[in-house]
Design a protein around this motif. Structure first.
Motif, mmCIF file in Angstrom:
data_model
loop_
_atom_site.group_PDB
_atom_site.id
_atom_site.type_symbol
_atom_site.label_atom_id
_atom_site.label_comp_id
_atom_site.label_asym_id
_atom_site.label_seq_id
_atom_site.Cartn_x
_atom_site.Cartn_y
_atom_site.Cartn_z
ATOM 1 N N TRP A 34 0.830 -1.206 0.000
ATOM 2 C CA TRP A 34 0.000 0.000 0.000
ATOM 3 C C TRP A 34 0.866 1.259 0.000
ATOM 4 N N LEU A 35 1.938 1.233 0.799
ATOM 5 C CA LEU A 35 2.837 2.399 0.828
ATOM 6 C C LEU A 35 3.473 2.643 -0.536
ATOM 7 N N TRP B 88 2.225 1.728 -3.420
ATOM 8 C CA TRP B 88 1.121 2.207 -4.261
ATOM 9 C C TRP B 88 0.898 3.704 -4.040
ATOM 10 N N GLN B 89 0.840 4.101 -2.778
ATOM 11 C CA GLN B 89 0.628 5.512 -2.462
ATOM 12 C C GLN B 89 1.779 6.377 -2.968
ATOM 13 N N ARG C 267 1.729 5.549 -7.345
ATOM 14 C CA ARG C 267 0.503 5.814 -8.098
ATOM 15 C C ARG C 267 -0.222 7.075 -7.638
ATOM 16 N N GLU C 268 -0.095 7.388 -6.360
ATOM 17 C CA GLU C 268 -0.769 8.571 -5.825
ATOM 18 C C GLU C 268 0.188 9.750 -5.665
ATOM 19 N N ARG D 51 2.841 10.397 -3.871
ATOM 20 C CA ARG D 51 3.204 10.896 -2.541
ATOM 21 C C ARG D 51 4.709 10.960 -2.330
ATOM 22 N N TRP E 155 7.636 7.353 0.644
ATOM 23 C CA TRP E 155 6.567 6.373 0.829
ATOM 24 C C TRP E 155 6.976 5.043 0.199
ATOM 25 N N ASP F 18 -9.032 2.166 2.828
ATOM 26 C CA ASP F 18 -9.535 2.774 1.592
ATOM 27 C C ASP F 18 -11.058 2.841 1.521
#
Length: 112
Positions: free
Chosen positions: A22-23, A25-26, A29-30, A32, A36, A82
């Motif tokens: 998830w980290l 991904w964040q 993809r996000e 950050r 991260w 999420d």
């Protein structure tokens, strides 16, 4: 006590692996940032070490059983972090996976 320890280790492994993914991904993809991503890589490395602490000495068995924990844990993570809402088939599938975990890890075995 061995089953309780094993279950706790599965939960810790799931937290490390799912959290690490998830980290990443964040971070990627996000957008950050690479910190991260780096934290995710560290968490994924921790997952690898947690798996070695399982009382059973068979790598294949541990990893196969953990797969079921990963499935259920991923849905749980999605719900909490999420705000994902699983449908009944997600829940049924996760339950089947957890039954598989119990059979693989905790069925009575007779060793020669």
């Amino acid at each position: 006590m061995i089953v309780a320890r094993s279950l706790l280790l599965f939960v810790l492994a799931a937290f490390a692996e799912i959290g690490g993914a998830w980290l990443i991904w964040q971070g990627w993809r996000e957008n950050r940032g690479l910190w991260w991503v780096a934290a995710g890589v560290v968490a994924l490395g921790a997952y690898g070490f947690v798996a070695t602490l399982q009382p059973d000495a068979n790598f294949g068995r541990i990893l196969a059983a953990y797969g079921g924990v990963f499935v259920a844990g991923s849905l749980g993570w999605g719900m909490v972090v999420d705000k994902f809402r699983p449908d009944r088939w997600d829940v049924v599938g996760a339950a089947i996976c957890l039954i598989g975990v119990a059979v693989i890890m905790y069925a009575p075995r007779h060793t020669p």
